[in-house]
Design a protein around this motif. Structure first.
Motif, PDB file in Angstrom:
ATOM      1  N   LYS A   2       0.825  -1.197   0.000  1.00 29.10           N
ATOM      2  CA  LYS A   2       0.000   0.000   0.000  1.00 29.10           C
ATOM      3  C   LYS A   2       0.869   1.259   0.000  1.00 29.10           C
ATOM      4  N   LYS A   6       4.832   1.836   0.903  1.00 30.91           N
ATOM      5  CA  LYS A   6       5.780   2.267  -0.124  1.00 30.91           C
ATOM      6  C   LYS A   6       6.551   3.516   0.324  1.00 30.91           C
ATOM      7  N   LYS A  63      -1.135   3.443  -6.251  1.00 23.84           N
ATOM      8  CA  LYS A  63      -1.857   2.179  -6.396  1.00 23.84           C
ATOM      9  C   LYS A  63      -1.154   1.057  -5.650  1.00 23.84           C
ATOM     10  N   ASP A  64      -1.933   0.125  -5.132  1.00 25.05           N
ATOM     11  CA  ASP A  64      -1.357  -1.032  -4.449  1.00 25.05           C
ATOM     12  C   ASP A  64      -0.518  -1.851  -5.424  1.00 25.05           C
TER      13      ASP A  64
END
Length: 266
Positions: A2, A6, A63-64
């Motif tokens: 997530k 990050k 973005k995941d």
């Protein structure tokens, strides 16, 4: 992975503390902590700055999924460029020395700070510092302070050059220090149109223990009618005459200081 995970991973990979990252983004350390814990989310301009800083796309950042680097082949791995949405420009090299980036530039409308080996910013600090207000070993700015200071108003531990300057060796319209040169010169050894000194004053108007000039006030005075000739040395006073006066009044004065003072005379 997530966004918050990050962010924490990227920050640590770059060797940045939360405080370092907060300073680069112009936010509080608490804001960084909340982003990394997932309690809050950055605004769009901060997301753009983060993607530029860490060399990944904005899409990949938010973005995941796994982190994918998009650093170009042109050498982006050697630098970080941050464009804030507030009308300022920031560049920070990724290479560092003594915990500071080699180069940090942060300029714009506002109190933007730069801190690095070479720092250029509205407010800057570094070994070589350039800015409206600058602090460093070599400092250049509207207001400057350092070992060597150059600016409109400057303080230099060793050398100061400015409209108003304060330093061991001070040069300016108004100069304060030990050895001073200026229109108005105040120090231990002063040379200027109006010169005031505790030891030796040389100028059109001179006031000091030893005063040499057209208008003089002091314990020992030498009055001269013509201040300097075309060779930029005093016309009516010899070097030997000044050396003898210094030896009698200041017998313990360092020889190099005597040589410096007598250098004004033929």
């Amino acid at each position: 992975m997530k966004f918050n995970e990050k962010l924490q991973k990227l920050r640590k990979e770059k060797g940045l503390s939360q405080e370092n990252l907060a300073e680069a983004l112009d936010v509080s350390r608490q804001a960084i902590s909340k982003w990394e814990s997932g309690q809050s989310y950055p605004e769009t301009d901060k997301l753009i700055a983060l993607s530029d800083m860490f060399g990944i796309t904005l899409d990949n950042l938010v973005k995941d999924g796994e982190i994918r680097s998009v650093e170009s082949d042109s050498g982006n791995s050697e630098k970080t460029i941050i464009l804030h949405m507030r009308g300022n420009y920031e560049y920070k090299s990724k290479k560092s020395l003594f915990g500071l980036p080699l180069v940090h530039i942060n300029v714009g409308w506002g109190a933007y700070k730069a801190k690095g080996i070479i720092a250029i910013g509205n407010i800057s600090s570094g070994f070589i510092s350039i800015g409206l207000a600058s602090f460093g070993i070599v400092s250049i700015g509207l207001v400057g302070a350092g070992i060597i200071g150059i600016g409109t108003f400057c303080i230099g531990l060793l050398l100061a050059i400015g409209a108003i300057s304060v330093g061991t060796f001070s040069i300016g319209a108004v100069a304060f220090g030990i050895f001073t040169l200026g229109a108005v010169s105040i120090g231990m050894f002063s040379y200027g149109a109006a010169s005031f000194a505790s030891h030796v004053a040389i100028g059109d108007y001179a006031r000091g223990h030893i005063a040499i000039g057209r208008i003089v006030h002091g314990v020992k005075t030498i009055e001269v009618e013509n201040i300097i000739n075309n060779d930029n040395v005093f016309k009516e006073v010899s070097r030997e005459q000044i050396k003898s006066l210094l030896d009698s009044e200041f017998p313990n004065m360092w020889q190099w200081v005597k040589n410096f003072i007598t250098g004004f005379f033929r």
